[in-house]
Design a protein around this motif. Structure first.
Motif, mmCIF file in Angstrom:
data_model
loop_
_atom_site.group_PDB
_atom_site.id
_atom_site.type_symbol
_atom_site.label_atom_id
_atom_site.label_comp_id
_atom_site.label_asym_id
_atom_site.label_seq_id
_atom_site.Cartn_x
_atom_site.Cartn_y
_atom_site.Cartn_z
ATOM 1 N N GLU A 82 6.860 -3.995 6.812
ATOM 2 C CA GLU A 82 5.801 -3.349 6.946
ATOM 3 C C GLU A 82 6.063 -1.972 6.949
ATOM 4 O OE1 GLU A 82 1.709 -3.196 6.844
ATOM 5 O OE2 GLU A 82 2.922 -5.163 7.804
ATOM 6 N N ALA A 83 6.972 -1.591 7.616
ATOM 7 C CA ALA A 83 7.598 0.530 7.270
ATOM 8 C C ALA A 83 8.216 0.278 6.239
ATOM 9 C CB ALA A 83 8.549 0.410 8.231
ATOM 10 N N GLU A 84 8.406 -0.598 4.897
ATOM 11 C CA GLU A 84 8.393 0.265 3.684
ATOM 12 C C GLU A 84 7.879 -0.282 2.711
ATOM 13 O OE1 GLU A 84 12.116 -2.453 3.465
ATOM 14 O OE2 GLU A 84 13.387 -1.425 4.828
ATOM 15 N N ARG A 85 6.372 -0.248 3.350
ATOM 16 C CA ARG A 85 5.262 -1.292 1.893
ATOM 17 C C ARG A 85 4.638 0.437 1.380
ATOM 18 N NH1 ARG A 85 1.916 -6.927 3.180
ATOM 19 N NH2 ARG A 85 3.721 -7.775 4.030
ATOM 20 N N GLY A 86 4.733 1.247 1.797
ATOM 21 C CA GLY A 86 4.140 2.434 1.473
ATOM 22 C C GLY A 86 5.002 2.822 0.415
ATOM 23 N N GLU A 87 5.977 2.560 0.197
ATOM 24 C CA GLU A 87 7.119 3.190 -0.908
ATOM 25 C C GLU A 87 7.172 1.470 -1.790
ATOM 26 O OE1 GLU A 87 11.190 4.097 -0.214
ATOM 27 O OE2 GLU A 87 10.277 5.766 1.283
ATOM 28 N N ALA A 88 7.234 0.629 -1.529
ATOM 29 C CA ALA A 88 7.252 -0.638 -2.288
ATOM 30 C C ALA A 88 5.773 -0.721 -2.859
ATOM 31 C CB ALA A 88 7.283 -1.654 -1.117
ATOM 32 N N MET A 89 5.101 0.223 -2.233
ATOM 33 C CA MET A 89 3.822 -0.644 -2.714
ATOM 34 C C MET A 89 3.618 0.700 -4.517
ATOM 35 S SD MET A 89 0.650 -1.329 -3.803
ATOM 36 C CE MET A 89 0.270 -2.100 -2.519
ATOM 37 N N GLU A 90 4.095 1.956 -4.167
ATOM 38 C CA GLU A 90 4.324 2.719 -5.261
ATOM 39 C C GLU A 90 5.186 2.241 -6.635
ATOM 40 O OE1 GLU A 90 2.208 5.543 -5.973
ATOM 41 O OE2 GLU A 90 1.239 4.360 -4.057
ATOM 42 N N ARG A 91 6.711 1.821 -5.886
ATOM 43 C CA ARG A 91 7.280 0.348 -6.721
ATOM 44 C C ARG A 91 6.430 -0.258 -7.524
ATOM 45 N NH1 ARG A 91 10.405 1.114 -2.903
ATOM 46 N NH2 ARG A 91 10.419 -1.532 -2.319
#
Length: 354
Positions: A270-279
């Protein structure tokens, strides 16, 4: 009275249960082979499920991971899968003299613009395909359909098959490390795989493909005998695919979230979803550019792409009879059915998704 209510309630529950069972039974499974490990490339299909496109066609999706055409084609011919996302080359080669007829047939143009690429490290001394003599080329699997085209590309530049080495490296971290470490000189995967490599911080260069190798690269392949029995079955699936790609392009973030929800084991923390979404948006944007064809003609194969493919394979020494009728390879008969929907309504539904 209480006893009567109990009986009525029980009767209603039985009717409701039977109705739900009938509804579930009405959804015919569609077993679709994906030619690598499941990844975000399936997001348009998971989004289609979330938006109810499969339910509307009385189909349910079963995604099956199978690596390479060498594995996929036998599964098609024996009926273990209904269709596959696969390269076009085997259909051409199977109709050449002395080659066995594999019985496969393409009904939907899944990738109107080729996704295959050859990449090298930025500092590599390989500047063009002509420089690849004596080099090692990393591929998804030795049975992948693009290996056929890659050999044809090399031969069109005067490089014989025995003057290079093909090495199976899979896709992902192992493939990237093989290139970075020098185990291979060239990585010959697909657009999204190379985009992920760039996102990891590795600078790469894409080698220019010769003319004739950049058109349609993948389609939805089926067993010809099954197609002849029930073409509408494949027409319904093709319509779902057309709507899925359009919907994903209209709301890319919701499309990606549907993939994470369908495959929680592949979703980021959950904490990494912002960066993962951009990737994922970076990766899928390049794929959607290759997926989307002309509105009203989704799934259609241009005849010229097949002629170019046959000519390219002939130049590579893999085709000896270029005059095989093209209708033995593919059909556009289902294109009207694929496009029998309202694109504006699909976009509206997609934009409302969260």
């Amino acid at each position: 009275m209480k006893s009567m209510l109990t009986k009525l309630t029980a009767s209603c529950l039985v009717v409701a249960t039977l109705s739900m069972a009938d509804a579930a039974k009405a959804q015919e499974p569609f077993r679709f082979a994906w030619p690598s490990a499941i990844n975000s490339g399936v997001a348009p299909l998971t989004f289609a499920e979330a938006l109810g496109f499969f339910e509307a066609e009385d189909l349910s999706l079963e995604l099956i991971s199978l690596t390479g055409s060498g594995v996929i084609i036998p599964q098609l011919t024996v009926g273990n899968i209904d269709a596959a996302y696969s390269g076009l080359e085997p259909a051409v080669l199977s109709h050449q003299p002395d080659n066995p007829d594999l019985g496969i047939y393409f009904v939907y143009n899944f990738i109107p613009n080729s996704i295959w690429e050859m990449v090298v490290l930025e500092g590599s001394d390989i500047q063009s395909i002509e420089d690849m003599r004596g080099k090692t080329i990393g591929v998804l699997a030795l049975g992948s359909s693009n290996v056929i085209t890659s050999k044809a590309i090399l031969q069109s530049k005067g490089i014989a098959e025995d003057e290079v080495t093909f090495q199976a490296v899979g896709v992902g971290a192992a493939a990237y490390q093989a290139l970075i470490s020098g185990q291979i000189d060239v990585l010959n995967l697909f657009d999204t795989a190379h985009s992920r490599l760039e996102l990891s911080g590795t600078a790469i260069r894409r080698l220019e493909y010769p003319e004739g190798f950049s058109g349609s690269s993948h389609g939805i392949s089926v067993a010809r005998a099954t197609y002849d029995e029930k073409p509408e079955f494949f027409g319904k699936f093709g319509r779902i695919v057309a709507k899925a790609n359009l919907a994903c392009a209209a709301n890319l973030e919701a499309c990606i979230r549907s993939y994470w929800e369908a495959y929680p084991e592949l979703a980021p923390a959950e904490a990494e979803r912002g960066e993962a979404m951009e990737r994922e948006k970076f990766v899928l944007t390049s794929r959607l550019e290759n997926l989307l064809g002309e509105e009203g003609q989704y799934g259609a194969f241009p005849e010229g792409d097949w002629l170019n493919l046959v000519a390219a394979l002939e130049a590579g020494g893999l085709v000896t009879d270029p005059d095989v009728p093209l209708n033995r390879y593919y059909t556009n008969d289902l294109v009207p059915m694929f496009n029998d929907f309202d694109p504006k309504e699909v976009v509206r539904l997609a934009e409302q998704a969260e």
